[in-house]
Design an enzyme around this catalytic site. Structure first.
Site, PDB file in Angstrom:
ATOM      1  N   CYS A   1       0.801  -1.229   0.000  1.00 51.62           N
ATOM      2  CA  CYS A   1       0.000   0.000   0.000  1.00 51.62           C
ATOM      3  C   CYS A   1       0.834   1.280   0.000  1.00 51.62           C
ATOM      4  O   CYS A   1       0.269   2.378  -0.035  1.00 51.62           O
ATOM      5  CB  CYS A   1      -0.935  -0.005   1.198  1.00 51.62           C
ATOM      6  SG  CYS A   1      -1.932  -1.501   1.301  1.00 51.62           S
TER       7      CYS A   1
ATOM      8  N   HIS B   1      -2.802   7.817   6.319  1.00 51.00           N
ATOM      9  CA  HIS B   1      -3.010   6.498   5.716  1.00 51.00           C
ATOM     10  C   HIS B   1      -4.422   6.033   6.051  1.00 51.00           C
ATOM     11  O   HIS B   1      -5.140   5.545   5.181  1.00 51.00           O
ATOM     12  CB  HIS B   1      -1.956   5.517   6.226  1.00 51.00           C
ATOM     13  CG  HIS B   1      -1.979   4.206   5.524  1.00 51.00           C
ATOM     14  ND1 HIS B   1      -1.836   4.100   4.159  1.00 51.00           N
ATOM     15  CD2 HIS B   1      -2.143   2.934   5.989  1.00 51.00           C
ATOM     16  CE1 HIS B   1      -1.904   2.826   3.800  1.00 51.00           C
ATOM     17  NE2 HIS B   1      -2.089   2.095   4.889  1.00 51.00           N
TER      18      HIS B   1
ATOM     19  N   GLU C   1      -1.215   4.913  13.825  1.00 48.83           N
ATOM     20  CA  GLU C   1      -0.918   6.163  13.112  1.00 48.83           C
ATOM     21  C   GLU C   1      -1.103   7.365  14.024  1.00 48.83           C
ATOM     22  O   GLU C   1      -0.308   8.316  13.986  1.00 48.83           O
ATOM     23  CB  GLU C   1      -1.802   6.305  11.872  1.00 48.83           C
ATOM     24  CG  GLU C   1      -1.411   7.500  11.019  1.00 48.83           C
ATOM     25  CD  GLU C   1      -2.013   7.472   9.624  1.00 48.83           C
ATOM     26  OE1 GLU C   1      -1.561   8.283   8.785  1.00 48.83           O
ATOM     27  OE2 GLU C   1      -2.914   6.646   9.357  1.00 48.83           O
TER      28      GLU C   1
ATOM     29  N   LYS D   1      -9.561   7.944   2.193  1.00 51.11           N
ATOM     30  CA  LYS D   1      -9.991   6.567   1.900  1.00 51.11           C
ATOM     31  C   LYS D   1     -11.449   6.357   2.270  1.00 51.11           C
ATOM     32  O   LYS D   1     -12.098   5.435   1.759  1.00 51.11           O
ATOM     33  CB  LYS D   1      -9.111   5.564   2.649  1.00 51.11           C
ATOM     34  CG  LYS D   1      -7.698   5.418   2.110  1.00 51.11           C
ATOM     35  CD  LYS D   1      -6.934   4.341   2.861  1.00 51.11           C
ATOM     36  CE  LYS D   1      -5.532   4.129   2.299  1.00 51.11           C
ATOM     37  NZ  LYS D   1      -4.618   5.251   2.614  1.00 51.11           N
TER      38      LYS D   1
ATOM     39  N   HIS E   1      -9.702   2.147  -0.252  1.00 49.74           N
ATOM     40  CA  HIS E   1      -8.271   1.865  -0.171  1.00 49.74           C
ATOM     41  C   HIS E   1      -7.839   1.252  -1.490  1.00 49.74           C
ATOM     42  O   HIS E   1      -8.055   0.056  -1.747  1.00 49.74           O
ATOM     43  CB  HIS E   1      -7.997   0.913   0.981  1.00 49.74           C
ATOM     44  CG  HIS E   1      -6.537   0.784   1.325  1.00 49.74           C
ATOM     45  ND1 HIS E   1      -5.532   1.161   0.458  1.00 49.74           N
ATOM     46  CD2 HIS E   1      -5.906   0.327   2.457  1.00 49.74           C
ATOM     47  CE1 HIS E   1      -4.360   0.937   1.019  1.00 49.74           C
ATOM     48  NE2 HIS E   1      -4.565   0.434   2.230  1.00 49.74           N
TER      49      HIS E   1
ATOM     50  N   PHE F   1       1.584  -3.123   4.521  1.00 52.54           N
ATOM     51  CA  PHE F   1       1.910  -4.447   5.032  1.00 52.54           C
ATOM     52  C   PHE F   1       3.380  -4.725   4.731  1.00 52.54           C
ATOM     53  O   PHE F   1       3.920  -4.306   3.710  1.00 52.54           O
ATOM     54  CB  PHE F   1       1.049  -5.509   4.355  1.00 52.54           C
ATOM     55  CG  PHE F   1      -0.307  -5.716   4.980  1.00 52.54           C
ATOM     56  CD1 PHE F   1      -0.675  -5.085   6.151  1.00 52.54           C
ATOM     57  CD2 PHE F   1      -1.225  -6.569   4.380  1.00 52.54           C
ATOM     58  CE1 PHE F   1      -1.916  -5.281   6.720  1.00 52.54           C
ATOM     59  CE2 PHE F   1      -2.478  -6.787   4.936  1.00 52.54           C
ATOM     60  CZ  PHE F   1      -2.824  -6.135   6.111  1.00 52.54           C
TER      61      PHE F   1
END
Length: 403
Positions: free
Chosen positions: A162, A294, A305, A326, A331, A390
């Site tokens: 991502c 994010h 975050e 998002k 996403h 990830f």
């Protein structure tokens, strides 16, 4: 070292088929999260996604080109076309020979691979479509952009889950700043709506069954999206010399690895990436007025975050606005950072900050000003765009407003 500016943007997304439509939807707080139509979702525990609806390839490409282009590569070219047009580039032989094309994609043309596997293992066929390899390779987006504009400079694709397109934009920025390339087209594209991919995400148990609510106490997971975004980067001097009107300046890039767990994030890695982006930009933390987070709406990401932002900005955190777009465009995996980079530079240009929509109740563990549900007018000096992937791979871009 050159100053680097964004002179063009291009977008195709669930909330808008071009930059203008994308920006209008962001300011209106329009969420494109709805029932998945392109795949039979009856076999999946979740039903909603942020798809690019009513997309007809034949309206944009000739049949002979479509045969060589997976959906994600088509999106990449469409976004690049708009970005190049927006930047009003006049191609010369030298510019074509030296411009860089750097893209990001998490999955590439995995849908084309799945189609081949289906024919082999389900339908009992003994061969697959002859173009499966060129359709599925992750660098197809970059390659087709090069062919579209006859660009012969450095070109490659980054795949860091991502964070892919944020890494791509950051690398392009460093190339232009150093003089390795006079101009770059950078961004990302993704098309994750195919059965095998959706089943894999289902197995992860991180997808929401209703909608995406970043930083909200009621959040229940992420929602997949698709699309592409591209930015044209060039030196400030070159842009001004040719009469271009820069959108914003890109001033910093930071990246880090958690080196901890393949799926569970740590606050230290994202905080390090933000600090490195600030250091690279020469900006003080107090100069940042907005962060495009994010913000996936998973419990782990949002709290980590928040902790990373607090660790990085200390007492200034109370003056920071933070939002996750998002919640509107979903996403988009490897394309997410590019979509959010466009949202960030447009926020600087227009003095408007996009909201975090679908927000209900504050989570005490996510105690940030998340611009809930409605856009906000705010003239800010600089902003960050966060991407945390990830694998514990983090990429942060820093942008600054121009007069």
């Amino acid at each position: 070292m050159h100053r680097v500016v964004v002179t063009g943007t291009g977008v195709i997304s669930a909330i808008g088929g071009n930059t203008a439509g994308f920006w209008r939807a962001l300011l209106a707080g329009t969420s494109a999260i709805r029932e998945i139509l392109s795949v039979d979702a009856s076999q999946i525990r979740f039903r909603n996604g942020a798809e690019v609806r009513n997309y007809v390839p034949e309206e944009h490409f000739e049949a002979k080109d479509i045969a060589f282009m997976d959906r994600f590569a088509q999106f990449a070219v469409l976004a690049a076309r708009e970005a190049v047009s927006d930047a009003d580039i006049e191609w010369t032989p030298d510019l074509r020979e030296t411009t860089a094309v750097i893209t990001g994609s998490c999955l590439g043309g995995r849908a084309a691979e799945e189609s081949g596997y289906w024919e082999l293992f389900h339908n009992g066929k003994t061969r697959v479509q002859p173009l499966t390899i060129p359709l599925s390779m992750s660098n197809a987006g970059a390659s087709h952009i090069c062919m579209q504009f006859h660009i012969e400079g450095p070109a490659y694709t980054i795949s860091t889950a991502c964070a892919s397109s944020s890494h791509a934009i950051g690398q392009a920025f460093w190339m232009v700043r150093s003089g390795a390339a006079p101009m770059a087209i950078a961004g990302g594209s993704e098309a994750p709506f195919f059965l095998g991919g959706l089943k894999a995400w289902e197995a992860m148990r991180v997808i929401s069954k209703d909608t995406c609510r970043p930083f909200s106490a009621e959040r229940s997971g992420m929602v997949l999206g698709e699309g592409a975004a591209m930015l044209v980067l060039e030196t400030l001097d070159a842009a001004l010399a040719r009469g271009a009107r820069p959108i914003a300046e890109i001033v910093g890039f930071g990246m880090s690895a958690d080196a901890s767990h393949i799926t569970q994030p740590l606050a230290a890695g994202p905080a390090r990436a933000m600090r490195l982006a600030l250091r690279d930009s020469g900006l003080a933390p107090e100069q940042i007025g907005y962060i495009n987070a994010h913000g996936t709406a998973t419990e782990a990401n949002d709290r980590i975050e928040t902790a990373a932002i607090r660790s990085t900005f200390g007492s200034h955190v109370g003056k920071l606005a933070v939002s996750s777009t998002k919640s509107m465009h979903g996403h988009a995996l490897g394309a997410a950072g590019a979509l959010e980079a466009v949202a960030s530079v447009l926020s600087l240009r227009h003095g408007m900050l996009p909201p975090t929509v679908n927000f209900l109740t504050p989570d005490p563990a996510c105690d940030l000003d998340v611009i809930p549900n409605h856009a906000r007018a705010a003239a800010i000096e600089a902003c960050l765009s966060n991407s945390f992937a990830f694998g514990g791979l983090n990429a942060v871009l820093a942008f600054k407003a121009l007069p």
